[in-house]
Design an enzyme around this catalytic site. Structure first.
Site, PDB file in Angstrom:
ATOM      1  N   GLN A 201       7.184 -13.298  21.863  1.00 20.47           N
ATOM      2  CA  GLN A 201       6.899 -14.809  22.227  1.00 20.47           C
ATOM      3  C   GLN A 201       7.508 -15.799  21.423  1.00 20.47           C
ATOM      4  OE1 GLN A 201       2.621 -14.943  23.522  1.00 20.47           O
ATOM      5  NE2 GLN A 201       2.523 -13.116  22.694  1.00 20.47           N
TER       6      GLN A 201
ATOM      7  N   LYS B 193      -6.557  -5.080  -3.178  1.00 20.91           N
ATOM      8  CA  LYS B 193      -7.226  -5.645  -2.185  1.00 20.91           C
ATOM      9  C   LYS B 193      -8.223  -4.467  -1.528  1.00 20.91           C
ATOM     10  CE  LYS B 193      -3.595  -4.082   1.030  1.00 20.91           C
ATOM     11  NZ  LYS B 193      -4.373  -3.530   2.130  1.00 20.91           N
TER      12      LYS B 193
ATOM     13  N   LYS C 267      -7.721  -4.777   4.573  1.00 21.69           N
ATOM     14  CA  LYS C 267      -6.301  -4.311   5.092  1.00 21.69           C
ATOM     15  C   LYS C 267      -5.452  -5.421   4.843  1.00 21.69           C
ATOM     16  CE  LYS C 267      -8.359  -0.610   7.052  1.00 21.69           C
ATOM     17  NZ  LYS C 267      -8.433   0.492   6.029  1.00 21.69           N
TER      18      LYS C 267
ATOM     19  N   CYS D 138      -2.323  -2.383   7.816  1.00 21.03           N
ATOM     20  CA  CYS D 138      -2.348  -3.329   6.755  1.00 21.03           C
ATOM     21  C   CYS D 138      -1.119  -4.380   6.801  1.00 21.03           C
ATOM     22  CB  CYS D 138      -2.295  -2.648   5.332  1.00 21.03           C
ATOM     23  SG  CYS D 138      -3.766  -1.698   5.094  1.00 21.03           S
TER      24      CYS D 138
ATOM     25  N   VAL E  30       3.109   0.069   4.293  1.00 21.85           N
ATOM     26  CA  VAL E  30       2.384   0.868   5.300  1.00 21.85           C
ATOM     27  C   VAL E  30       0.985   0.494   5.485  1.00 21.85           C
ATOM     28  CG1 VAL E  30       3.784   2.904   4.890  1.00 21.85           C
ATOM     29  CG2 VAL E  30       1.490   2.797   3.508  1.00 21.85           C
ATOM     30  N   THR E  31       0.245   0.782   6.650  1.00 24.64           N
ATOM     31  CA  THR E  31       1.029   1.281   7.735  1.00 24.64           C
ATOM     32  C   THR E  31       1.123  -0.145   8.725  1.00 24.64           C
ATOM     33  OG1 THR E  31      -1.315   1.696   8.848  1.00 24.64           O
ATOM     34  CG2 THR E  31      -0.509   3.327   7.943  1.00 24.64           C
TER      35      THR E  31
ATOM     36  N   GLU F 268      -4.545  -0.671  -1.621  1.00 25.01           N
ATOM     37  CA  GLU F 268      -5.990  -0.947  -0.906  1.00 25.01           C
ATOM     38  C   GLU F 268      -7.087   0.007  -1.722  1.00 25.01           C
ATOM     39  OE1 GLU F 268      -6.284   0.122   3.066  1.00 25.01           O
ATOM     40  OE2 GLU F 268      -8.382   0.195   3.008  1.00 25.01           O
TER      41      GLU F 268
ATOM     42  N   ASP G 143       0.802  -1.122   0.111  1.00 24.43           N
ATOM     43  CA  ASP G 143       0.006  -0.082   0.149  1.00 24.43           C
ATOM     44  C   ASP G 143       0.968   1.110   0.022  1.00 24.43           C
ATOM     45  OD1 ASP G 143      -1.764  -1.960   0.171  1.00 24.43           O
ATOM     46  OD2 ASP G 143      -2.818  -1.250   2.100  1.00 24.43           O
TER      47      ASP G 143
HETATM   48  C1  C5J Z   1      -3.282   0.757   5.421  1.00 28.58           C
HETATM   49  C2  C5J Z   1      -5.010   1.915   6.315  1.00 28.58           C
HETATM   50  N1  C5J Z   1      -2.640   0.296   4.150  1.00 28.58           N
HETATM   51  N2  C5J Z   1      -4.312   2.471   7.359  1.00 28.58           N
HETATM   52  N3  C5J Z   1      -4.508   1.267   5.628  1.00 28.58           N
HETATM   53  O1  C5J Z   1      -2.688   0.376   6.523  1.00 28.58           O
HETATM   54  O2  C5J Z   1      -6.080   2.153   6.363  1.00 28.58           O
END
Ligand code: C5J
Length: 221
Positions: free
Chosen positions: A202, A129, A132, A162, A157-158, A72, A24
């Protein structure tokens, strides 16, 4: 096999069964006037990831490792946009509405596309997509399995949205994921730190975390 110093322990991968996934890196999230900034975020927080991703992308292109980009976004008729996502936040200008870079997060619009610095090359699949995660409602799993991919080097990102959702989906599907700490970014520094810790905690509950320098060093040696 390539061994990368990582948290919680060395990440070992075979480049022939590995893909670099770039999540993204779209104008709507990274550029001033994009959706991210309209939501009140400071896009400079995300832009720190661009140069490190470029370095990894160049190296992976040289080594002919599989490279996959994701975006996205939604169909222009909004038929794949859940009402719950559309109304979330009570925004005056949200997904599907016209913003400075075209309709927000709509396929084919300027804002939806990947930033010039990381423009995909021919032969690098782009996964569009609606959610997320990169696996939900996409053909990513089929593309990876057709290429015999077992490991993912994850960037984009982020970090807490995502990237995390994709790593969790990938982990549940049996992929080994190395997240490059400087190649992922969040609008919120505290989320960046926590999200990276969650992945490697973990014993590597979702995967591994390392700076991109460790990966590049391992590939050089
Ligand atoms: C992504 C979002 N790519 N933060 N989308 O993380 O909405």
């Amino acid at each position: 096999m390539i061994t990368v110093k990582a948290d919680p322990y060395d990440f070992v991968f075979d480049p022939s069964t590995t893909a670099l996934i770039i999540i993204d890196m779209q104008r709507d999230f990274l550029e001033p006037d994009g959706f991210g900034e309209m939501l009140g975020n400071d896009v400079s927080q995300l832009r720190t990831a661009i140069a490190p991703i470029q370095a990894v992308l160049d190296t992976f292109r040289q080594h002919k490792v599989t490279i996959i980009h994701t975006r996205e976004g939604h169909r222009p008729d909004l038929s794949d946009l859940p009402v719950a996502k559309k109304v979330r936040g009570h925004l005056s200008c949200g997904i599907g509405d016209v913003g400075p870079m075209g309709r927000i997060l709509i396929r084919g619009e300027r804002g939806h596309d990947i930033i010039d610095e990381l423009c995909p090359q021919t032969g690098e699949p782009i996964i569009d997509k609606p959610g997320k995660g990169s696996f939900y409602a996409t053909d990513l799993q089929s593309i990876l399995s057709n290429r015999g991919i077992k490991s993912l080097i994850v960037t984009g990102v982020t970090t807490e949205v995502c990237v995390h959702t994709t790593v969790r989906e990938a982990n549940d599907r049996g992929f080994e994921c190395l997240v490059l700490a400087d190649c992922v970014a969040s609008y919120f520094p505290e989320f960046q730190t926590a999200a990276l810790k969650m992945i490697a905690a973990q014993g590597g509950i979702f995967g591994w975390v390392a700076p991109s320098a460790n990966l590049l060093k391992a590939l050089q040696s």
